[in-house]
Motif scaffolding. Structure first.
Motif, PDB file in Angstrom:
ATOM      1  N   THR A 466      32.107  17.368  41.640  1.00 29.94           N
ATOM      2  CA  THR A 466      32.686  18.588  41.054  1.00 29.94           C
ATOM      3  C   THR A 466      32.912  19.612  42.152  1.00 29.94           C
ATOM      4  N   PHE A 467      34.151  20.145  42.205  1.00 27.15           N
ATOM      5  CA  PHE A 467      34.474  21.202  43.156  1.00 27.15           C
ATOM      6  C   PHE A 467      35.046  22.382  42.368  1.00 27.15           C
ATOM      7  N   SER A 468      34.421  23.553  42.538  1.00 25.23           N
ATOM      8  CA  SER A 468      34.850  24.755  41.803  1.00 25.23           C
ATOM      9  C   SER A 468      35.158  25.869  42.796  1.00 25.23           C
ATOM     10  N   ILE A 469      36.229  26.622  42.491  1.00 24.40           N
ATOM     11  CA  ILE A 469      36.543  27.833  43.244  1.00 24.40           C
ATOM     12  C   ILE A 469      36.366  29.012  42.291  1.00 24.40           C
ATOM     13  N   PHE A 470      35.649  30.059  42.723  1.00 26.83           N
ATOM     14  CA  PHE A 470      35.508  31.251  41.894  1.00 26.83           C
ATOM     15  C   PHE A 470      35.694  32.493  42.750  1.00 26.83           C
ATOM     16  N   ASP A 471      36.146  33.579  42.107  1.00 29.77           N
ATOM     17  CA  ASP A 471      36.163  34.859  42.812  1.00 29.77           C
ATOM     18  C   ASP A 471      35.794  35.985  41.846  1.00 29.77           C
ATOM     19  N   ILE A 472      35.458  37.147  42.426  1.00 33.57           N
ATOM     20  CA  ILE A 472      35.015  38.305  41.645  1.00 33.57           C
ATOM     21  C   ILE A 472      36.235  38.907  40.931  1.00 33.57           C
ATOM     22  N   ASP A 473      36.102  39.178  39.643  1.00 36.14           N
ATOM     23  CA  ASP A 473      37.210  39.739  38.856  1.00 36.14           C
ATOM     24  C   ASP A 473      37.493  41.174  39.292  1.00 36.14           C
ATOM     25  N   HIS A 474      38.786  41.444  39.555  1.00 29.59           N
ATOM     26  CA  HIS A 474      39.258  42.781  39.935  1.00 29.59           C
ATOM     27  C   HIS A 474      38.448  43.371  41.092  1.00 29.59           C
ATOM     28  N   PHE A 475      38.217  42.526  42.096  1.00 29.26           N
ATOM     29  CA  PHE A 475      37.359  42.973  43.206  1.00 29.26           C
ATOM     30  C   PHE A 475      38.027  44.061  44.042  1.00 29.26           C
ATOM     31  N   LYS A 476      39.359  44.017  44.169  1.00 30.86           N
ATOM     32  CA  LYS A 476      40.061  45.060  44.920  1.00 30.86           C
ATOM     33  C   LYS A 476      39.867  46.428  44.239  1.00 30.86           C
ATOM     34  N   LEU A 477      39.952  46.431  42.919  1.00 29.95           N
ATOM     35  CA  LEU A 477      39.726  47.684  42.192  1.00 29.95           C
ATOM     36  C   LEU A 477      38.291  48.169  42.381  1.00 29.95           C
ATOM     37  N   THR A 557      31.982  40.516  36.969  1.00 30.36           N
ATOM     38  CA  THR A 557      32.086  39.147  36.443  1.00 30.36           C
ATOM     39  C   THR A 557      32.877  38.300  37.433  1.00 30.36           C
ATOM     40  N   ALA A 558      32.967  37.001  37.137  1.00 29.36           N
ATOM     41  CA  ALA A 558      33.713  36.093  38.017  1.00 29.36           C
ATOM     42  C   ALA A 558      34.463  35.076  37.182  1.00 29.36           C
ATOM     43  N   SER A 559      35.616  34.625  37.694  1.00 26.69           N
ATOM     44  CA  SER A 559      36.416  33.588  37.057  1.00 26.69           C
ATOM     45  C   SER A 559      36.277  32.301  37.863  1.00 26.69           C
ATOM     46  N   PHE A 560      36.194  31.169  37.135  1.00 28.04           N
ATOM     47  CA  PHE A 560      35.945  29.877  37.765  1.00 28.04           C
ATOM     48  C   PHE A 560      37.060  28.896  37.413  1.00 28.04           C
ATOM     49  N   GLY A 561      37.552  28.197  38.425  1.00 30.78           N
ATOM     50  CA  GLY A 561      38.401  27.048  38.197  1.00 30.78           C
ATOM     51  C   GLY A 561      37.760  25.857  38.872  1.00 30.78           C
ATOM     52  N   TYR A 562      37.790  24.680  38.223  1.00 29.16           N
ATOM     53  CA  TYR A 562      37.101  23.545  38.839  1.00 29.16           C
ATOM     54  C   TYR A 562      37.842  22.251  38.544  1.00 29.16           C
ATOM     55  N   ILE A 563      37.500  21.248  39.333  1.00 31.34           N
ATOM     56  CA  ILE A 563      38.005  19.894  39.102  1.00 31.34           C
ATOM     57  C   ILE A 563      36.805  18.956  39.188  1.00 31.34           C
ATOM     58  N   CYS A 564      36.645  18.131  38.163  1.00 30.84           N
ATOM     59  CA  CYS A 564      35.558  17.146  38.130  1.00 30.84           C
ATOM     60  C   CYS A 564      36.196  15.771  38.040  1.00 30.84           C
ATOM     61  N   THR A 565      35.846  14.889  38.964  1.00 29.61           N
ATOM     62  CA  THR A 565      36.503  13.579  39.006  1.00 29.61           C
ATOM     63  C   THR A 565      35.606  12.570  39.692  1.00 29.61           C
ATOM     64  N   LYS A 566      35.870  11.307  39.417  1.00 30.54           N
ATOM     65  CA  LYS A 566      35.177  10.272  40.179  1.00 30.54           C
ATOM     66  C   LYS A 566      35.660  10.316  41.627  1.00 30.54           C
TER      67      LYS A 566
END
Length: 597
Positions: A466-477, A557-566
């Protein structure tokens, strides 16, 4: 047994004594004058001459200057912001001639003599190196070189020739073009020995003459080496003098540790000392004059042996204080430790003797390493590796270890002995190179290095990755509203919270850039992976860090996108990254503070 063990490693100490940087007068000013700064501006480059074959100090390799002095020149080059160009020569004699012809502005490493002072000025010495005598292996250890009446070599135009001829008149000293040719002549028996620094001699023996040549004696002189500067530019001498003062002890040590890792053995071989002793006649009525002569000769040999043993004891003490070593029984219980071991571990000897060697084991070390270690030494083989240990005060020290079995006189295995090298500084530098300075997570460089290995490992075991990328929501603000210092604090708190959830050996967190982070882990199925990421996302919001500009929550908060695969379905890292990144953008478009898909 202790004495026998220490004798085996007796001369390893030589490599730790071969170079030292001389003390710097910190009271003197290191600020360049305006006149000195103007001189540097007027110079496009500074030309340096070196000894072209004097490793590990310096040499040319593929027309490139390498060795200890190369690192010093690069360090000085960066401090002065001027290019230092190395002039190619074929011999030390040619380098000196170039200096006279002003083809060289400086010499990287040179000893001050009256003759050289006619065309050079010299900084204060910044390295001091002992002089030694190299001979063939069968030659005995030489306690007093002044008693030797043999032909020995030294590199042509080396400054110490005249000094040695005055102090050691019995030596027949001949000049040889370079160190390598000199050692070849010793090997062929054309010279009894060759004189050079312990550093250069030890390096050549280790690289080219192991088992054929050895260091058999040490002179009571050392080579004090400076930077030589053409004497028609006195301001340049002042510039280099001041720049040397700015080099810290830590910078000196890093350079020396990089190049001075040579270990070599020299030892006293008693079979040659005892060869003359024969069987004593059993006949009672031996002529009295023969008895007197034999007794006199025996007494002389006993006195000589006492001197050698006394010197040997002093060397044993040096080894005990400087070589990190230990001996254990077959179960790993400590029977002996050196003073150096006590120093690095911060335990007293009485606190270690009888205890398991695991007393210094660090909880972060993978148990697989110890399992493989014991499997190896239990089969009477030698184990080599790197181990993270914990000192008495809880601090960490890393060692490079060699562990080998020991046997009694009946060839029965009775325990193990280990010799260690302290590599803590090296490990700290490695850690810095792969760690993000702000968040203390792994950096993008280490991500690119580690991910292909993780993917291949998972493929071999047919695992899910599993590989996930996340970042802080509205971090520039957030930065605009609270300021960048508060923004940095948020990044540190969030990553610390994320890492507190990553407790398995194959769990990793990386800072990929700005407020964007990556998480990598293995699991048995993708549903569990999503639940794990949901838990991490929730724990970030539960930190309750106020964020007025966040539209989905009053907290960070943070938003997460991920991919889970064999793993065997992953074609390349770039494709995996792209898919996770697309899911992150989908999470943002869907309202943020969610995990997708």
């Amino acid at each position: 047994m202790k004495a026998l063990f220490l004798i085996l490693f007796l001369f390893c100490y030589a490599s730790s004594q071969n170079i030292e940087n001389l003390p710097i007068n910190k009271k003197l000013t290191t600020n360049l004058t305006n006149e000195e700064k103007e001189l540097l501006k007027s110079l496009k480059t500074i030309n340096v001459c070196i000894d072209p074959n004097w490793m590990p100090l310096e040499r040319f390799k593929n027309d490139k200057h390498i060795g200890i002095t190369s690192d010093y020149m690069r360090l000085i080059e960066s401090k002065l912001n001027i290019k230092i160009n190395t002039i190619r020569t074929d011999s030390w004699s040619q380098s000196l001639e170039y200096g006279k012809q002003r083809k060289c502005d400086i010499f990287s490493l040179i000893m001050k003599t009256e003759k050289r002072s006619s065309f050079l000025d010299f900084t204060q010495p910044y390295l001091t190196i002992p002089l030694v005598l190299v001979t063939k292996m069968e030659k005995l250890y030489i306690a007093d070189i002044k008693k030797i009446n043999k032909k020995v070599g030294i590199v042509k135009d080396y400054a110490f020739k005249e000094v040695l001829e005055l102090e050691y008149p019995n030596l027949d000293i001949v000049e040889i073009p370079n160190l390598k040719e000199g050692l070849n002549r010793v090997k062929k028996g054309q010279l009894f020995g060759f004189i050079d620094t312990v550093t250069a001699a030890g390096y050549q023996i280790q690289q080219h003459y192991f088992g054929e040549l050895k260091i058999s004696g040490k002179f009571n002189k050392a080579w004090n080496l400076s930077i030589g500067i053409r004497n028609d530019m006195p301001l340049l001498k002042s510039i280099f003098e001041k720049t040397l003062w700015t080099i810290t002890n830590e910078q000196h040590q890093i350079i020396l540790n990089k190049w001075v890792g040579i270990k070599y053995d020299t030892h006293v071989d008693y079979k040659y000392i005892l060869k003359w002793i024969g069987a004593i006649s059993l006949i009672f009525f031996v002529i009295i004059t023969i008895i007197v002569r034999a007794n006199r000769k025996l007494n002389e040999e006993i006195e000589n042996r006492k001197k050698i043993e006394k010197e040997l004891l002093s060397y044993i003490e040096i080894v005990d204080e400087n070589i990190i070593s230990a001996t254990t029984d077959l179960r790993g219980n400590i029977l002996y430790v050196s003073k150096a071991f006590c120093k690095v571990s911060q335990y007293k000897k009485e606190e270690l003797i009888g205890k398991s060697h695991s007393i210094v084991k660090h909880e972060d070390m993978d148990n697989k390493v110890y399992k493989q270690l014991w499997e190896t030494i239990s089969k009477d083989k030698i184990w080599k590796g790197e181990i993270k240990n914990k000192a008495k005060d809880g601090s960490v020290f890393w060692v490079k270890v060699i562990i080998s079995p020991i046997y009694d006189e009946n060839k029965k295995k009775i325990g193990y002995t280990s010799v260690k090298e302290d590599i803590t500084t090296k490990k700290q530098l490695e850690e810095l190179s792969i760690t993000d300075e702000l968040t203390k997570t792994y950096n993008k460089r280490y991500f690119n290095e580690l991910m292909p290995k993780l993917i291949n490992s998972a493929k071999r075991k047919n695992e899910y990755l599993t590989f996930s990328i996340f970042d802080i929501d509205h971090f520039k603000l957030y930065n605009d509203n609270y300021g960048h210092l508060e923004g940095d604090r948020v990044l540190k708190e969030v990553t610390q919270q994320v890492k507190s959830n990553l407790n398995r050996a194959d769990d990793f967190c990386f800072r990929l850039g700005g407020e964007e982070f990556g998480i990598v882990f293995k699991d048995i199925d993708c549903q569990k992976s999503k639940k794990f990421l949901e838990k991490i996302k929730k724990s970030i919001e539960e930190l309750e860090i106020p964020h007025e500009k966040n539209k989905v929550s009053p907290y960070v908060t943070a938003s997460f996108g991920y991919i889970c695969t064999k793993a065997d379905e992953i074609k390349c890292l770039d494709e995996l990254y792209k898919k996770a990144d697309e899911q992150l953008y989908n999470a943002k478009d869907a309202g943020r503070n969610i995990v997708l898909p």
